[in-house]
Design a protein around this motif. Sequence first.
Motif, PDB file in Angstrom:
ATOM      1  N   ASP A 215       6.115   7.291  -0.046  1.00 51.16           N
ATOM      2  CA  ASP A 215       6.031   8.241   1.069  1.00 51.16           C
ATOM      3  C   ASP A 215       4.587   8.698   1.268  1.00 51.16           C
ATOM      4  O   ASP A 215       4.207   9.111   2.370  1.00 51.16           O
ATOM      5  CB  ASP A 215       6.858   9.508   0.776  1.00 51.16           C
ATOM      6  CG  ASP A 215       8.286   9.421   1.311  1.00 51.16           C
ATOM      7  OD1 ASP A 215       8.713   8.317   1.702  1.00 51.16           O
ATOM      8  OD2 ASP A 215       8.969  10.453   1.317  1.00 51.16           O
ATOM      9  N   SER A 216       3.813   8.695   0.182  1.00 54.00           N
ATOM     10  CA  SER A 216       2.473   9.283   0.246  1.00 54.00           C
ATOM     11  C   SER A 216       1.355   8.270   0.011  1.00 54.00           C
ATOM     12  O   SER A 216       0.205   8.646  -0.172  1.00 54.00           O
ATOM     13  CB  SER A 216       2.374  10.426  -0.780  1.00 54.00           C
ATOM     14  OG  SER A 216       2.704   9.964  -2.066  1.00 54.00           O
ATOM     15  N   CYS A 217       1.717   6.979  -0.010  1.00 52.28           N
ATOM     16  CA  CYS A 217       0.717   5.917  -0.206  1.00 52.28           C
ATOM     17  C   CYS A 217       0.863   4.879   0.901  1.00 52.28           C
ATOM     18  O   CYS A 217       1.935   4.748   1.480  1.00 52.28           O
ATOM     19  CB  CYS A 217       0.976   5.148  -1.511  1.00 52.28           C
ATOM     20  SG  CYS A 217       0.939   6.108  -3.020  1.00 52.28           S
ATOM     21  N   ARG A 218      -0.183   4.114   1.150  1.00 49.62           N
ATOM     22  CA  ARG A 218      -0.027   2.878   1.919  1.00 49.62           C
ATOM     23  C   ARG A 218      -0.128   1.725   0.932  1.00 49.62           C
ATOM     24  O   ARG A 218      -1.127   1.617   0.206  1.00 49.62           O
ATOM     25  CB  ARG A 218      -1.081   2.733   3.016  1.00 49.62           C
ATOM     26  CG  ARG A 218      -0.733   3.486   4.271  1.00 49.62           C
ATOM     27  CD  ARG A 218      -1.468   3.010   5.518  1.00 49.62           C
ATOM     28  NE  ARG A 218      -0.974   3.766   6.661  1.00 49.62           N
ATOM     29  CZ  ARG A 218      -1.439   4.976   7.014  1.00 49.62           C
ATOM     30  NH1 ARG A 218      -2.422   5.541   6.353  1.00 49.62           N
ATOM     31  NH2 ARG A 218      -0.911   5.611   8.045  1.00 49.62           N
ATOM     32  N   LEU A 219       0.913   0.911   0.909  1.00 40.55           N
ATOM     33  CA  LEU A 219       1.017  -0.181  -0.050  1.00 40.55           C
ATOM     34  C   LEU A 219       1.291  -1.477   0.712  1.00 40.55           C
ATOM     35  O   LEU A 219       2.286  -1.564   1.417  1.00 40.55           O
ATOM     36  CB  LEU A 219       2.175   0.100  -1.029  1.00 40.55           C
ATOM     37  CG  LEU A 219       2.124   1.441  -1.771  1.00 40.55           C
ATOM     38  CD1 LEU A 219       3.444   1.697  -2.511  1.00 40.55           C
ATOM     39  CD2 LEU A 219       0.961   1.474  -2.758  1.00 40.55           C
TER      40      LEU A 219
END
Length: 269
Positions: A215-219
Amino acid sequence: MTRPMAGPAQSRGYHMARRKLVYEGKAKILYEGPEPGTLVQYFKDDATAFNAEKKAVIDGKGVLNNRLSEFFMTGLAAIGIPTHFIRRLNMREQLIRQVEIVPLEVIVRNFAAGSMAKRLGMEEGTALPRPIVEFSYKDDALGDPLVPEEYVIAFGWASQQDMDDIVSLALRVNDWMSGVMFGVGIKLVDFKIEVGRVYENDFSRLILADEISPDSCRLWDIETGQKLDKDVFRRDLGNLTDAYTEVAKRLGVLPSNVTHTPTKPTLIN
Ligand SMILES: Nc1ncnc2c1ncn2[C@@H]1O[C@H](COP(=O)(O)OP(=O)(O)OP(=O)(O)O)[C@@H](O)[C@H]1O
Ligand SMILES: [Mg+2]
């Protein structure tokens, strides 16, 4: 004496007596913890984007984020980064240390994406010359505006020393997270953390709080570029639970049958 039949409100009240609600956010709920200075963090299945203009309930997301945040926080603690995580309690809840949240979203970027790419007209995925740390002021009504460090210090949200500590903490998190994700074939494009203050005797220090999850990262998958984060929801790119499950599987933190768990707390009448 028999208890009168409890309606939904009464049964909720009956349950709440055991556990006091502290805060309900968009993705999580905080309850009072068993000891002073602790909280229980409950991960909901709710997903929001664009400052809550877009909303959905995504089966199993909370379970995955609870597990993934546990995995990242315990890993970071093992390399000496202080975090609020104490222990996982069940599928959706973890015990955490209560902190005074610094009202900033601390964002670390390795590649241009999202708002940065838009603001500067950069192509998403462009490698940055070095990791860039930026701050937005946590205020939903204002849409969490980007703020310079100068504002943070002038308005007293944090001191210069705090900001130096926050930047070095954020960069350590970035290095560890980048390495761990690289190890499972995923590129850490950017992420957001929150930090909070704890008091110990006469001293205070800053620790990692909130959550670290897709939810809080771009992967992005290193081979295919496939997005394995909340952009899948923001941009309607497919099934979000499948994307998060893929991340959890690669990291070896997948609880079996994760998508078949109840999605809401059940009220007992
Ligand atoms: N250890 C902690 N102690 C106190 N508050 C915390 C802690 N960790 C996280 N929080 C706060 O708990 C809330 C978690 O809920 P959630 O992430 O759903 O909020 P949100 O809807 O994103 O809203 P917000 O704008 O407040 O972050 C956040 O406000 C976060 O700042
Ligand atoms: Mg939040």
